[in-house]
Design an enzyme around this catalytic site. Structure first.
Site, PDB file in Angstrom:
ATOM      1  N   ILE A  46       1.521  91.526  54.100  1.00  0.00           N
ATOM      2  CA  ILE A  46       0.064  91.685  54.037  1.00  0.00           C
ATOM      3  C   ILE A  46      -0.347  91.968  52.598  1.00  0.00           C
ATOM      4  O   ILE A  46       0.318  92.754  51.926  1.00  0.00           O
ATOM      5  CB  ILE A  46      -0.355  92.907  54.902  1.00  0.00           C
ATOM      6  N   ASP A  47      -1.421  91.366  52.122  1.00  0.00           N
ATOM      7  CA  ASP A  47      -1.843  91.674  50.762  1.00  0.00           C
ATOM      8  C   ASP A  47      -3.072  92.590  50.753  1.00  0.00           C
ATOM      9  O   ASP A  47      -3.452  93.153  51.777  1.00  0.00           O
ATOM     10  CB  ASP A  47      -2.040  90.398  49.935  1.00  0.00           C
TER      11      ASP A  47
END
Lengths: 137, 137, 137, 137
Positions: B20-21
């Protein structure tokens, strides 16, 4: 190396050895990392950092990526990532080519298409378009 | 979820939080990792592991990737990666779609085109084609 | 394989080929990814997902990691990640060992120490301690 | 920033946004990537590239990593990675500290211990020791 003047921005990066896979070449997914980093640096350069966008409630979202893989990068290589940009309706289309800095060979050629969400909804991206104006084809 | 019968193979994977960013969604490059992992599992399934290929002097090389990003995956999501394959000349073309396992929504739709190098030279990929035969459209 | 009963939780994962580096073994940094994923799954299991923590204003933060590398994982390997947890003052100390699922050999042995921030400040982690209570040594 | 003269080598790197996780800080595993890249650049600098080692049948293998996380790096940050090295028996011990280039704050402090395999067997690492001699404490 000398770049074609169609490009409006470029950066140089070194291959890092952890980006190499068991075939001895840069893993295919890492090129998307390189491309993203170059786009974010371009946004900095255009005076509108990715962080400033997020703070302004703007979220650029990828909707399509096309990559043609030409010649692989290997351990010790240095690359040039060159960009030119155009608008097509509400989409920002980034044309991004990566070259081997030593030989000038094209490594990949990519087209990355983004839209801009404002507070979660599709926007026409006026603010971004204004910042990018000096660079748009 | 039930898959269209055009697909010949599928796997399920969980999103891992490090994928996940800062936008709270899976980073665009990680989908290429998912796709690669699914292709390699498909090769295992077809009786010709990636490692066996390397040992036989065969190296499958990506020459083009197209990804349409539809709806993002987030923390806690589980995905289904479905594949169908066709040959076009010497190219193996993998059609790979990722779905949200809970909702059935399409996450990305991708076309990944590979060629096969034998001892460093472009091959017609007969060995691979034979292994893939039961699965080819 | 059978795990020592000091462990309170475990998961199994397959090595993915993009995690392999040019030495033909899983790159050293990827073990930290595996360990993080296992901790997050443990939190899910204990009824307090990483996302639920973030929503509650809690942010677990690593303050120290120690990893002893024993035998590498390679393409095609499957691993077992086993965990036991203790509290030392305000720190949650995760003892995480990774084993080769086929051979039972120890791959790495790690100690990961975390603290819990509540609204940006160091907290005593009562909420987390309560959730983890059935599992703490 | 000015570095303590105990360090024998340093490089500077920019944080790339894909290295940021959902907490808005560089993911813990990425520091191991930074450290590895700095060690490989140090080897280049010492006249013995990682690739040259591999070609000479030498494989440096991590046997232990310790990382103390002090203050996180965020989007837009630039870091300095400083190194000093010592030999302890057959182990090469890299002391690697990362600083925020703008503020001088310590980001992480790490000790990375490696051994050298020669044709698959533990070696005394004479060749490496010779190359590193001007730098060893």
């Amino acid at each position: 190396m000398e770049l074609d003047n169609k490009y409006c921005y470029s950066i140089e990066l070194d291959v890092r050895d952890y980006e190499i896979d068991s075939e001895g070449i840069v893993n295919n997914a890492n090129y998307l990392h390189y491309l993203e980093h170059a786009r974010h640096r371009f946004c900095d350069h255009a005076g509108f950092s990715f962080k400033a966008m997020q703070d302004a409630g703007l979220i650029p979202v990828l909707n399509r990526v096309e990559v043609d893989y030409k010649t692989p990068l290997r351990s010790g290589d240095r690359m040039v990532i060159a960009i030119w940009v155009e608008m097509k309706g509400v989409r920002f289309v980034f044309h991004q080519d990566i070259f081997n800095a030593a030989t000038g060979e094209m490594v990949i050629s990519a087209v990355v298409s983004c839209v801009c969400l404002k507070d979660g909804k599709l926007s026409r991206g006026e603010l971004l378009a204004e910042k990018f104006k000096p660079y748009l084809k």
